[in-house]
Design a protein around this motif. Structure first.
Motif, short mmCIF file in Angstrom:
data_model
loop_
_atom_site.label_atom_id
_atom_site.label_comp_id
_atom_site.label_asym_id
_atom_site.label_seq_id
_atom_site.Cartn_x
_atom_site.Cartn_y
_atom_site.Cartn_z
N THR A 12 49.10 43.98 41.72
CA THR A 12 47.99 43.57 40.88
C THR A 12 47.71 42.10 41.16
OG1 THR A 12 48.86 45.05 39.25
CG2 THR A 12 47.19 43.51 38.51
N LEU A 13 46.51 41.80 41.49
CA LEU A 13 46.16 40.40 41.73
C LEU A 13 45.53 39.83 40.47
CD1 LEU A 13 44.64 40.57 45.29
CD2 LEU A 13 46.92 39.87 44.62
N PHE A 14 46.02 38.68 40.09
CA PHE A 14 45.54 38.03 38.89
C PHE A 14 44.97 36.72 39.34
CE2 PHE A 14 46.71 35.03 35.47
CZ PHE A 14 45.95 35.56 34.45
N HIS A 15 43.68 36.52 39.17
CA HIS A 15 43.02 35.30 39.65
C HIS A 15 43.30 35.09 41.13
CE1 HIS A 15 41.60 33.74 35.84
NE2 HIS A 15 42.75 34.02 35.32
N GLY A 16 43.49 36.13 41.90
CA GLY A 16 43.63 35.97 43.34
C GLY A 16 45.05 35.83 43.86
N PHE A 17 46.06 35.99 43.04
CA PHE A 17 47.44 35.96 43.56
C PHE A 17 48.26 37.01 42.80
CE2 PHE A 17 47.22 32.95 40.09
CZ PHE A 17 48.38 33.20 39.38
N PRO A 18 49.40 37.42 43.36
CA PRO A 18 50.12 38.56 42.77
C PRO A 18 50.84 38.25 41.45
CG PRO A 18 50.75 38.20 45.07
CD PRO A 18 49.98 37.00 44.65
N LEU A 19 50.77 39.23 40.59
CA LEU A 19 51.47 39.19 39.31
C LEU A 19 52.48 40.34 39.34
CD1 LEU A 19 51.76 38.47 36.26
CD2 LEU A 19 49.89 40.06 35.83
N ILE A 20 53.75 40.02 39.17
CA ILE A 20 54.79 41.05 39.27
C ILE A 20 55.49 41.23 37.93
CG2 ILE A 20 56.87 41.78 40.52
CD1 ILE A 20 54.90 41.18 42.66
#
Ligand code: GA4
Length: 320
Positions: A12-20
């Motif tokens: 899932t990309l959040f504002h363009g970077f991965p959220l784990i």
């Protein structure tokens, strides 16, 4: 870049970077993908008690609120201790003051105790509680990554942080509010901490709710990372890049101070013992050649301390 998007393996990309989400069983492939594409990701459901995060923050606020003359008694950084504006010893400067500490010796605290008396003990406890929880999480991430890369044993990376001789560092940065006049003369942005990659294996950053952190994407564009005081931000370091023969990328990042609020961040840099050989893991090479010359962490560190912040430090160790 899209606000939210789903890549083919569901990171899932959040504002363009991965959220784990570390509590999700599918985090393995997401973590590997994040390290390959960004060298950076945000972690939620990390298991670090919020209490440890807020207690250390209040200790840090207390320290940085002391008069400059008191803080300077804990400096200059050699490389550990209190520093103000000067970063490293090769001419780098930033709109920042900081405390650099070792993670496994008592010597920093003896220095502190002699300066700050009983208050040093509370500070030491807050650092210890925080660091043991953060180190545990960093090791968990490194073990999931080893699994994701199908490397055995799964503690190949984490054992380096767990080693009694692990050369890890802890840093607390305080970026004071930026005077408008300085901001205007710099086009709205003042450099808090100039662009660089971290030399170690993995870095775990937590900040208060003030923005400033930016990362460089593969295409060279910079994106701002929205702050989140309850989460952690993870950077792949140069050593992990080498151990994965370039498959994971150490991320270039920087801090700009464009806020009327002060920013406080705390970063654990998980490093190997000084004598450790930093080389690609044979099981990851599958017939390919190593991209790097062989070196120990001691040799790399020596070269790191002779470099400027923005230098491409791994360049010297690449095979041509
Ligand atoms: C960047 C990552 C860590 O903050 C650090 C920094 C170190 C320092 O502040 O003393 C360095 C920098 C960092 C890399 C190049 C050299 C050394 C400042 C500098 C100009 C503690 C580290 O390990 O390397």
């Amino acid at each position: 870049m899209e606000q939210f998007s789903i890549t083919k393996n569901c990171t899932t990309l959040f504002h363009g970077f991965p959220l784990i989400d570390l509590s999700k069983p599918d985090s393995k492939s997401q973590l590997v993908h994040a390290c390959e594409e960004f060298g950076f990701f945000k972690v939620v459901n990390h298991g670090v008690p919020i209490k440890f995060m807020s207690e250390l923050e209040s200790e840090a606020v207390k320290f940085f609120s002391l008069p400059l003359s008191a803080k300077e008694k804990a400096g200059p950084p050699d490389p550990f201790g209190y520093g103000n504006k000067k970063i490293g010893s090769n001419g780098d400067v930033g709109w920042v003051e900081y405390l650099l500490l070792t993670t496994n010796t008592e010597s920093d605290y003896q220095k502190f105790a002699s300066i700050f008396g009983e208050a040093a003990e509370k500070f030491r406890c807050a650092v210890n509680d925080y660091l043991s929880a953060v180190k545990k999480m960093a090791c968990q991430i490194l073990e999931i990554l080893a699994d994701g890369l199908k490397i055995q044993p799964r503690n190949v990376f984490s054992k380096l942080l767990m080693d009694e001789q692990s050369d890890s560092v802890f840093r607390m940065n305080h970026y004071p509010p930026c005077p408008e006049i300085d901001q205007e003369s710099n086009g709205g942005n003042l450099i808090g901490f100039g662009e660089h990659t971290d030399p170690q294996i993995i870095s775990v950053l937590r900040s208060n709710n003030t923005s400033g952190l930016q990362i460089s994407l593969k295409d060279g564009n910079w994106i701002s990372i929205p702050p989140d005081q309850y989460s952690f931000f993870i950077n792949v370091g140069d050593s992990l890049q080498v151990m994965t023969n370039g498959r994971f990328k150490s991320v270039r990042h920087r801090v700009v101070t464009n806020s009327p609020k002060s920013r406080l961040s705390m970063i654990y840099f998980g490093g190997p013992p000084l004598s450790e050989k930093i080389a690609p893991l044979p099981s990851l090479m599958k017939g390919e050649d190593s991209l790097y010359k062989e070196f120990t962490w001691f040799e790399y560190k020596k070269s790191v301390y002779n470099s400027r912040l923005a230098d491409n430090r791994l360049g010297l160790f690449e095979k041509i």
